[in-house]
Design a protein around this motif. Structure first.
Motif, PDB file in Angstrom:
ATOM      1  N   LEU A  80       0.824  -1.197   0.000  1.00 22.57           N
ATOM      2  CA  LEU A  80       0.000   0.000   0.000  1.00 22.57           C
ATOM      3  C   LEU A  80       0.864   1.254   0.000  1.00 22.57           C
ATOM      4  CD1 LEU A  80      -2.947   1.101   0.306  1.00 22.57           C
ATOM      5  CD2 LEU A  80      -2.499   1.127   2.753  1.00 22.57           C
ATOM      6  N   PHE A  81       1.824   1.328   0.917  1.00 22.15           N
ATOM      7  CA  PHE A  81       2.680   2.506   1.004  1.00 22.15           C
ATOM      8  C   PHE A  81       3.781   2.496  -0.049  1.00 22.15           C
ATOM      9  CE2 PHE A  81       0.425   2.880   4.930  1.00 22.15           C
ATOM     10  CZ  PHE A  81       0.293   4.249   5.082  1.00 22.15           C
ATOM     11  N   GLN A 123       3.361   2.087  -3.065  1.00 16.33           N
ATOM     12  CA  GLN A 123       2.849   2.819  -4.227  1.00 16.33           C
ATOM     13  C   GLN A 123       3.314   4.269  -4.233  1.00 16.33           C
ATOM     14  OE1 GLN A 123      -1.550   1.623  -5.120  1.00 16.33           O
ATOM     15  NE2 GLN A 123      -1.327   1.788  -2.905  1.00 16.33           N
ATOM     16  N   TYR A 124       3.701   4.769  -3.048  1.00 17.73           N
ATOM     17  CA  TYR A 124       3.995   6.187  -2.887  1.00 17.73           C
ATOM     18  C   TYR A 124       5.446   6.478  -2.532  1.00 17.73           C
ATOM     19  CZ  TYR A 124      -1.063   6.005  -2.681  1.00 17.73           C
ATOM     20  OH  TYR A 124      -2.374   5.758  -2.969  1.00 17.73           O
ATOM     21  N   ILE A 178       3.252  11.823   1.827  1.00 17.52           N
ATOM     22  CA  ILE A 178       2.134  10.947   2.200  1.00 17.52           C
ATOM     23  C   ILE A 178       1.229  11.633   3.212  1.00 17.52           C
ATOM     24  CG2 ILE A 178       1.576   8.819   3.456  1.00 17.52           C
ATOM     25  CD1 ILE A 178       3.884   7.507   1.884  1.00 17.52           C
ATOM     26  N   HIS A 226      -0.848  14.262   1.329  1.00 18.53           N
ATOM     27  CA  HIS A 226      -1.789  13.791   0.316  1.00 18.53           C
ATOM     28  C   HIS A 226      -2.721  12.646   0.741  1.00 18.53           C
ATOM     29  CE1 HIS A 226       1.251  15.937  -2.072  1.00 18.53           C
ATOM     30  NE2 HIS A 226       0.199  16.293  -2.784  1.00 18.53           N
ATOM     31  N   LEU A 227      -2.343  11.886   1.754  1.00 17.39           N
ATOM     32  CA  LEU A 227      -3.166  10.722   2.122  1.00 17.39           C
ATOM     33  C   LEU A 227      -3.892  10.854   3.455  1.00 17.39           C
ATOM     34  CD1 LEU A 227      -1.014   7.661   0.994  1.00 17.39           C
ATOM     35  CD2 LEU A 227      -2.840   8.842  -0.228  1.00 17.39           C
ATOM     36  N   HIS A 228      -3.411  11.682   4.356  1.00 13.61           N
ATOM     37  CA  HIS A 228      -4.047  11.791   5.678  1.00 13.61           C
ATOM     38  C   HIS A 228      -5.514  12.201   5.518  1.00 13.61           C
ATOM     39  CE1 HIS A 228      -4.506  12.400   9.927  1.00 13.61           C
ATOM     40  NE2 HIS A 228      -4.986  13.611   9.692  1.00 13.61           N
ATOM     41  N   ASN A 270      -7.661  10.681   3.730  1.00  9.52           N
ATOM     42  CA  ASN A 270      -8.153  10.271   2.415  1.00  9.52           C
ATOM     43  C   ASN A 270      -8.118   8.752   2.278  1.00  9.52           C
ATOM     44  OD1 ASN A 270      -8.631  12.913   1.272  1.00  9.52           O
ATOM     45  ND2 ASN A 270      -6.410  13.159   1.276  1.00  9.52           N
ATOM     46  N   PRO A 316      -6.573   5.811   0.286  1.00 10.26           N
ATOM     47  CA  PRO A 316      -5.550   5.448  -0.699  1.00 10.26           C
ATOM     48  C   PRO A 316      -6.024   4.309  -1.593  1.00 10.26           C
ATOM     49  CG  PRO A 316      -4.952   4.585   1.442  1.00 10.26           C
ATOM     50  CD  PRO A 316      -6.212   5.388   1.623  1.00 10.26           C
ATOM     51  N   HIS A 317      -5.423   4.226  -2.777  1.00 12.34           N
ATOM     52  CA  HIS A 317      -5.740   3.141  -3.698  1.00 12.34           C
ATOM     53  C   HIS A 317      -5.491   1.805  -3.008  1.00 12.34           C
ATOM     54  CE1 HIS A 317      -6.272   1.180  -7.536  1.00 12.34           C
ATOM     55  NE2 HIS A 317      -5.188   0.474  -7.297  1.00 12.34           N
ATOM     56  N   PRO A 339     -10.913   5.955   4.709  1.00 13.96           N
ATOM     57  CA  PRO A 339      -9.815   6.897   4.920  1.00 13.96           C
ATOM     58  C   PRO A 339      -8.821   6.385   5.963  1.00 13.96           C
ATOM     59  CG  PRO A 339     -11.947   7.986   5.160  1.00 13.96           C
ATOM     60  CD  PRO A 339     -12.207   6.517   5.077  1.00 13.96           C
TER      61      PRO A 339
END
Length: 80
Positions: free
Chosen positions: A12-13, A15-16, A48, A51-53, A55, A57-58, A63
């Motif tokens: 998951l992480f 990806q970023y 991260i 942009h992800l907090h 939200n 993630p794919h 969230p």
């Protein structure tokens, strides 16, 4: 979420950014969510967080919360 594995957390992480290490912490008694510790570079972690907090993630359906920790206290999951 329940059922998340360390491999899924890493993917998951990943990806970023580059994941140096990933560890899942089990859900507490009566809780359905888990927490994880992911080690990455400071710049990737800041991206991260921005942009992800709060939200989704794919790869997840809900969230996530992100918190940057610069050191892990002794006696915790990754501390000596």
């Amino acid at each position: 979420p329940a059922g998340l594995t360390e491999q899924h957390l890493r993917a998951l992480f990943g990806q970023y950014g580059t994941v140096a290490s990933a560890r899942l912490l089990p859900a507490g008694l009566g809780e359905s969510t888990v927490s994880g510790l992911v080690a990455m570079s400071q710049s990737e972690a800041e991206w991260i967080l921005k942009h992800l907090h709060g939200n989704i993630p794919h790869g997840l359906a809900q969230p996530i919360g992100i918190q940057i920790v610069t050191s892990i206290p002794s006696g915790t999951a990754d501390g000596a």
